[in-house]
Design a protein around this motif. Structure first.
Motif, short mmCIF file in Angstrom:
data_model
loop_
_atom_site.label_atom_id
_atom_site.label_comp_id
_atom_site.label_asym_id
_atom_site.label_seq_id
_atom_site.Cartn_x
_atom_site.Cartn_y
_atom_site.Cartn_z
N PHE A 1 4.35 -0.23 5.45
CA PHE A 1 2.94 -0.46 5.79
C PHE A 1 2.23 0.87 6.05
O PHE A 1 1.16 1.15 5.49
CB PHE A 1 2.83 -1.37 7.01
CG PHE A 1 1.43 -1.47 7.56
CD1 PHE A 1 0.47 -2.24 6.93
CD2 PHE A 1 1.08 -0.78 8.72
CE1 PHE A 1 -0.82 -2.32 7.42
CE2 PHE A 1 -0.21 -0.86 9.23
CZ PHE A 1 -1.17 -1.64 8.58
N GLY A 2 2.82 1.70 6.90
CA GLY A 2 2.20 2.98 7.23
C GLY A 2 2.06 3.88 6.02
O GLY A 2 1.01 4.50 5.81
N LEU A 3 3.11 3.97 5.20
CA LEU A 3 3.06 4.83 4.01
C LEU A 3 2.08 4.29 2.98
O LEU A 3 1.40 5.08 2.30
CB LEU A 3 4.46 4.95 3.40
CG LEU A 3 5.50 5.68 4.25
CD1 LEU A 3 6.87 5.64 3.56
CD2 LEU A 3 5.09 7.12 4.51
N MET A 4 1.97 2.95 2.88
CA MET A 4 1.03 2.37 1.93
C MET A 4 -0.41 2.66 2.35
O MET A 4 -1.26 2.96 1.50
CB MET A 4 1.26 0.85 1.83
CG MET A 4 0.47 0.18 0.73
SD MET A 4 1.05 0.70 -0.91
CE MET A 4 0.02 -0.31 -1.97
N VAL A 5 -0.68 2.56 3.64
CA VAL A 5 -2.01 2.91 4.14
C VAL A 5 -2.34 4.34 3.78
O VAL A 5 -3.44 4.65 3.28
CB VAL A 5 -2.09 2.70 5.67
CG1 VAL A 5 -3.41 3.28 6.21
CG2 VAL A 5 -2.00 1.23 6.03
N SER A 6 -1.40 5.24 4.03
CA SER A 6 -1.61 6.65 3.74
C SER A 6 -1.79 6.90 2.25
O SER A 6 -2.65 7.70 1.83
CB SER A 6 -0.43 7.49 4.25
OG SER A 6 -0.65 8.86 4.06
N LEU A 7 -1.01 6.21 1.42
CA LEU A 7 -1.09 6.39 -0.02
C LEU A 7 -2.47 5.99 -0.54
O LEU A 7 -3.09 6.71 -1.34
CB LEU A 7 0.00 5.56 -0.71
CG LEU A 7 0.10 5.65 -2.23
CD1 LEU A 7 0.46 7.06 -2.65
CD2 LEU A 7 1.14 4.66 -2.75
#
Length: 385
Positions: free
Chosen positions: A78-84
């Motif tokens: 979730f966190g990495l997808m938001v950042s991406l």
């Protein structure tokens, strides 16, 4: 139970774990590929990953590291997808936003088709006094919760582009949510559509729409009177407002606050620790916290709650500095995304479903981009669209 049967519980668990692992691998790889090609990491992502790391360390110290791996992969994804999404929009806003728009429209279309197929093939489950459709999620409330970010995204792009096709798809998603028989999320979805119309309309049309709200409520009551959603509401009213679903949520709260220790409140139970703790207290298996704030407090402790509220406060301050009364889409995406948290997540807590946290991560990425981008973002989107 309808003609279609639910998957075996063990099979569902294995499939879900496999997908979670694959999703994490894909998102992590995509994140690494774009790590040095865009702007820095947003502080919201840093805070999310920091909390996840902290809670995982608590799980390790409690000897429950293996049980925490699934939650670790979900929340890290979730966190990495938001950042991406955020980094891609910041580096190439107009082009990336077209891809985001297509993600919301294509995903919504196939979801509507799937539930329509389930309806005609009578693939449903009879639960808590009503017929409820669960789709590929395997849970009616999980399906309803997973549909809300799609609804917000479609209404946001309707407001931003003015294209009626987004609004039509949004009504289709409202129908999907209605078919799940989930009362709180259905009510929230209807409120979202009403708010989107208020934001979208201008001048005298907006005032006329607001004045006509009582008539709209009466029409909604008539249209929904023969649905299983209305049946569940009637059963709740007949039972004095406390049905099986509500009483079990009350039982969860009573169990937690009656048996939790001070150290467990301060440091938390660790990622995924609530399930095992609740099993030890009651003997009931596979029980989720059901409330986002209870999930944060129970698994992340005081540290997680503090980071959560400080991050929310920082975003509100950023919005108040950024707000523009002429930019209706910014107002909508901020208020609706905030309501997603403070509204139905308090009674649904669907972060256990990857079908929810992926579209929600995209939505949060869009919000962070809008709060950080220049005032030219809206014009550039309209030109590219």
């Amino acid at each position: 139970m309808g003609h279609g049967e639910l998957f075996n519980a063990d099979a569902q668990k294995n499939i879900r774990i496999t997908f979670i692992g694959l999703i994490f691998a894909c998102v992590f790889l995509a994140y690494l590929m774009g790590l040095f090609k865009a702007t820095g990491v947003h502080y919201l992502v840093v805070n999310v990953l920091l909390c996840v790391l902290y809670a995982f360390c608590v799980s390790v110290l409690r000897g429950e590291a293996v049980g925490a791996l699934s939650s670790l992969l979900r929340l890290a994804s979730f966190g990495l997808m938001v950042s991406l999404v955020y980094k891609s929009l910041m580096s190439n806003g107009a082009r990336t936003e077209i891809y985001v728009l297509r993600f919301f429209t294509i995903t919504s279309f196939f979801l509507i088709v799937q539930i329509a197929f389930d309806y005609f093939t009578e693939r449903y489950v009879f639960m808590n006094g009503g017929i409820r459709y669960y789709g590929s999620v395997g849970s009616p409330i999980g399906l309803a919760a997973s549909s809300v970010p799609l609804l917000v995204g479609l209404l946001y792009y309707w407001i931003r582009s003015g294209s009626l096709s987004f609004f039509v798809l949004a009504l289709g998603i409202v129908w999907v949510i209605l078919m799940t028989g989930t009362r709180s999320i259905t009510f929230f979805a209807l409120c979202l559509v009403w708010y989107a119309c208020v934001v979208y309309l201008s001048n005298w049309r907006r005032y006329l729409f607001v004045l006509g709200t009582p008539l709209l409520v009466m029409m909604a009551v008539l249209l929904l009177s023969d649905t299983d959603f209305a049946t569940r509401l009637q059963n709740t009213y007949s039972s004095g407002g406390v049905d099986n679903s509500t009483s079990f949520r009350i039982f969860i709260l009573e169990t937690y606050f009656s048996n939790i220790t001070l150290s467990e409140v301060v440091f938390g139970l660790g990622l995924g620790g609530f399930h095992q703790w609740f099993l030890q207290q009651t003997g009931v298996e596979n029980v989720a916290p059901h409330f986002e704030l209870l999930w944060l407090l129970s698994e992340f402790g005081v540290f997680g709650m503090l980071v959560y509220f400080l991050t929310g406060f920082a975003l509100v301050v950023r919005f108040l500095r950024k707000r523009d009364g002429r930019d209706a889409s910014l107002w909508f995406v901020f208020v609706s995304t905030g309501l997603v948290h403070q509204g139905f997540l308090q009674v649904a807590n669907p972060f256990y479903f990857y079908q929810f946290y992926l579209p929600y991560a995209v939505l949060v990425g869009v919000l962070l981009f809008r709060l950080s981008s220049s005032t030219q973002a809206k014009a550039e989107f309209r030109e590219s669209y």
